[in-house]
Design an enzyme around this catalytic site. Structure first.
Site, mmCIF file in Angstrom:
data_model
loop_
_atom_site.group_PDB
_atom_site.id
_atom_site.type_symbol
_atom_site.label_atom_id
_atom_site.label_comp_id
_atom_site.label_asym_id
_atom_site.label_seq_id
_atom_site.Cartn_x
_atom_site.Cartn_y
_atom_site.Cartn_z
ATOM 1 N N SER A 10 0.851 -1.192 0.000
ATOM 2 C CA SER A 10 0.000 0.000 0.000
ATOM 3 C C SER A 10 0.881 1.235 0.000
ATOM 4 O O SER A 10 1.653 1.455 0.944
ATOM 5 C CB SER A 10 -0.889 0.026 1.240
ATOM 6 O OG SER A 10 -1.421 1.335 1.389
ATOM 7 N N HIS A 35 -1.072 -1.200 -4.416
ATOM 8 C CA HIS A 35 -2.355 -0.919 -3.751
ATOM 9 C C HIS A 35 -2.452 0.583 -3.467
ATOM 10 O O HIS A 35 -1.595 1.147 -2.774
ATOM 11 C CB HIS A 35 -2.426 -1.728 -2.457
ATOM 12 C CG HIS A 35 -3.742 -1.650 -1.755
ATOM 13 N ND1 HIS A 35 -4.832 -2.413 -2.102
ATOM 14 C CD2 HIS A 35 -4.139 -0.886 -0.705
ATOM 15 C CE1 HIS A 35 -5.847 -2.138 -1.296
ATOM 16 N NE2 HIS A 35 -5.453 -1.211 -0.436
ATOM 17 N N ASP A 37 -4.667 3.516 -1.818
ATOM 18 C CA ASP A 37 -5.740 3.786 -0.852
ATOM 19 C C ASP A 37 -6.267 5.201 -1.027
ATOM 20 O O ASP A 37 -5.581 6.172 -0.702
ATOM 21 C CB ASP A 37 -5.196 3.620 0.575
ATOM 22 C CG ASP A 37 -5.044 2.157 0.944
ATOM 23 O OD1 ASP A 37 -6.006 1.397 0.756
ATOM 24 O OD2 ASP A 37 -3.957 1.780 1.421
ATOM 25 N N MET A 39 -8.894 8.012 0.055
ATOM 26 C CA MET A 39 -9.718 8.376 1.227
ATOM 27 C C MET A 39 -10.263 9.786 1.057
ATOM 28 O O MET A 39 -9.548 10.669 0.589
ATOM 29 C CB MET A 39 -8.861 8.319 2.486
ATOM 30 C CG MET A 39 -8.220 6.963 2.714
ATOM 31 S SD MET A 39 -7.182 7.007 4.173
ATOM 32 C CE MET A 39 -6.647 5.305 4.237
ATOM 33 N N HIS A 68 -8.282 1.013 -4.071
ATOM 34 C CA HIS A 68 -9.217 0.775 -2.972
ATOM 35 C C HIS A 68 -9.880 2.111 -2.632
ATOM 36 O O HIS A 68 -9.255 2.991 -2.039
ATOM 37 C CB HIS A 68 -8.404 0.223 -1.786
ATOM 38 C CG HIS A 68 -9.185 -0.027 -0.544
ATOM 39 N ND1 HIS A 68 -8.580 -0.295 0.656
ATOM 40 C CD2 HIS A 68 -10.522 -0.047 -0.295
ATOM 41 C CE1 HIS A 68 -9.497 -0.476 1.583
ATOM 42 N NE2 HIS A 68 -10.693 -0.318 1.033
ATOM 43 N N MET A 70 -12.118 4.325 -0.618
ATOM 44 C CA MET A 70 -12.798 4.533 0.677
ATOM 45 C C MET A 70 -13.478 5.889 0.588
ATOM 46 O O MET A 70 -13.100 6.853 1.278
ATOM 47 C CB MET A 70 -11.764 4.463 1.814
ATOM 48 C CG MET A 70 -11.262 3.041 2.043
ATOM 49 S SD MET A 70 -9.726 3.000 2.979
ATOM 50 C CE MET A 70 -8.547 3.130 1.639
ATOM 51 N N MET A 139 -11.312 -6.086 5.224
ATOM 52 C CA MET A 139 -10.529 -5.136 6.021
ATOM 53 C C MET A 139 -10.223 -5.762 7.374
ATOM 54 O O MET A 139 -11.141 -6.197 8.086
ATOM 55 C CB MET A 139 -11.312 -3.845 6.260
ATOM 56 C CG MET A 139 -11.530 -2.953 5.060
ATOM 57 S SD MET A 139 -10.037 -2.361 4.245
ATOM 58 C CE MET A 139 -9.123 -1.619 5.591
ATOM 59 N N GLY A 147 -0.812 1.509 9.545
ATOM 60 C CA GLY A 147 -0.098 1.286 10.799
ATOM 61 C C GLY A 147 -0.944 0.846 11.979
ATOM 62 O O GLY A 147 -0.490 0.922 13.121
ATOM 63 N N ASP A 175 -6.500 -6.668 4.014
ATOM 64 C CA ASP A 175 -5.891 -5.341 4.065
ATOM 65 C C ASP A 175 -6.000 -4.765 5.469
ATOM 66 O O ASP A 175 -7.099 -4.588 5.994
ATOM 67 C CB ASP A 175 -6.642 -4.451 3.059
ATOM 68 C CG ASP A 175 -6.058 -3.053 2.952
ATOM 69 O OD1 ASP A 175 -4.978 -2.805 3.510
ATOM 70 O OD2 ASP A 175 -6.695 -2.220 2.283
HETATM 71 C C1 DX5 Z 1 -6.440 1.336 5.597
HETATM 72 C C2 DX5 Z 1 -5.910 1.029 4.225
HETATM 73 C C3 DX5 Z 1 -4.803 0.007 4.214
HETATM 74 C C4 DX5 Z 1 -3.618 0.399 5.014
HETATM 75 C C5 DX5 Z 1 -2.596 -0.696 5.039
HETATM 76 O O1 DX5 Z 1 -7.532 2.180 5.500
HETATM 77 O O2 DX5 Z 1 -6.927 0.555 3.388
HETATM 78 O O3 DX5 Z 1 -4.441 -0.322 2.890
HETATM 79 O O4 DX5 Z 1 -3.036 1.569 4.544
HETATM 80 O O5 DX5 Z 1 -1.546 -0.253 5.807
HETATM 81 P P1 DX5 Z 1 -0.932 -1.131 6.985
HETATM 82 O O6 DX5 Z 1 -0.413 -2.361 6.336
HETATM 83 O O7 DX5 Z 1 0.111 -0.252 7.546
HETATM 84 O O8 DX5 Z 1 -2.052 -1.442 7.946
HETATM 85 ZN ZN ZN Z 2 -6.413 -0.467 1.322
#
Ligand code: DX5
Ligand code: ZN
Length: 245
Positions: A10, A35, A37, A39, A68, A70, A139, A147, A175
């Protein structure tokens, strides 16, 4: 049949000041997918990046872009992410009332369609859309931040979804909080696609990222090998005239 494990770093955990170099580094380090993310500060309590950033980094690698989303609403933005270069587009089941329509829209754009489930969402929400899916993302943290700690409560959900998928060509992705220490449990439950942010971007540069990716992959692969008792059962069948298929 056991499917090959895919490791998808990610980029949320990358150094954004050097994002282009980071993409090149994880590509060289053996990432299978990238990946991304996305948001919106509305569906999740954080804002990351959108289609312009994805478009800017798209030419830097040939790897699959696993996007992904969100965000809510999601339907008005699907085309922008497809045009930006997303290969897989995953929406959240909780992000809108018309999951079936969103999945149809993604495939109509010529992209692979994924659905993601937050930790509190039951797997039953995908029962009637299974044939519209190329990927299910479970998830293992509450979405919004990298983190966080892995939620082991989701292992049972992964196993149930694996059973629901049966022999459909759907990837089962996990994930959130995935590390070399829990990758075996995740793969043993049935996941074949592992997202990892902080566990991959620990250290600096391609060599350390490669070691991190290799450790996650090795742990997942090892859990898929036949157990010692299975191996002796297989030997017995061989001596009886060949392995049972
Ligand atoms: C959370 C994200 C994940 C996250 C993964 O909302 O969708 O992809 O960033 O990061 P780690 O592996 O650090 O949990
Ligand atoms: Zn993700």
């Amino acid at each position: 049949m056991t499917r090959e494990v895919i490791v998808a770093p990610s980029i949320l955990a990358a150094d954004f000041a050097r994002l282009g170099e980071e993409i090149v580094a994880i590509d060289a380090a053996g990432a299978d997918w990238i990946h991304c993310d996305v948001m919106d500060g509305h569906f999740v309590p954080n804002i990351s990046f959108g289609p312009h950033v994805i478009k800017a980094i798209r030419p830097l690698t040939k790897k699959v872009f696993d996007v992904h989303l969100m965000i809510a609403p999601v339907d008005p933005y699907l085309e922008a992410f497809a045009k930006a270069g997303a290969d897989v587009i995953t929406v959240h089941a909780e992000a809108g009332p018309h999951l079936d329509r969103s999945l149809q829209a993604i495939r109509a754009l010529g992209r692979k369609a994924g659905v993601s489930l937050c930790p509190a969402t039951a797997e039953s929400v995908i029962e009637y859309v299974l044939d519209r899916l190329d990927l299910v993302l479970v998830m293992t943290v509450n979405p919004g931040f990298g983190g966080q700690s892995f939620l082991a409560s989701q292992l049972a959900k992964i196993a149930r979804i694996k059973t629901m998928i049966r022999n459909r060509p759907i990837r089962l992705e996990v994930d959130g909080g995935v590390t070399r220490d829990n990758a075996a449990a995740v793969a043993a439950a049935g996941a074949d696609t592992l997202v990892a942010g902080s566990a991959v971007f620990r250290g600096k540069g391609a060599a350390e990222y490669a070691a991190n990716i290799a450790a996650i992959r090795a742990a997942a692969d090892a859990s898929l090998l036949p157990k010692p008792q299975d191996r002796s059962a297989q030997r017995m069948r061989v001596s009886d005239g060949g392995p049972v298929r």
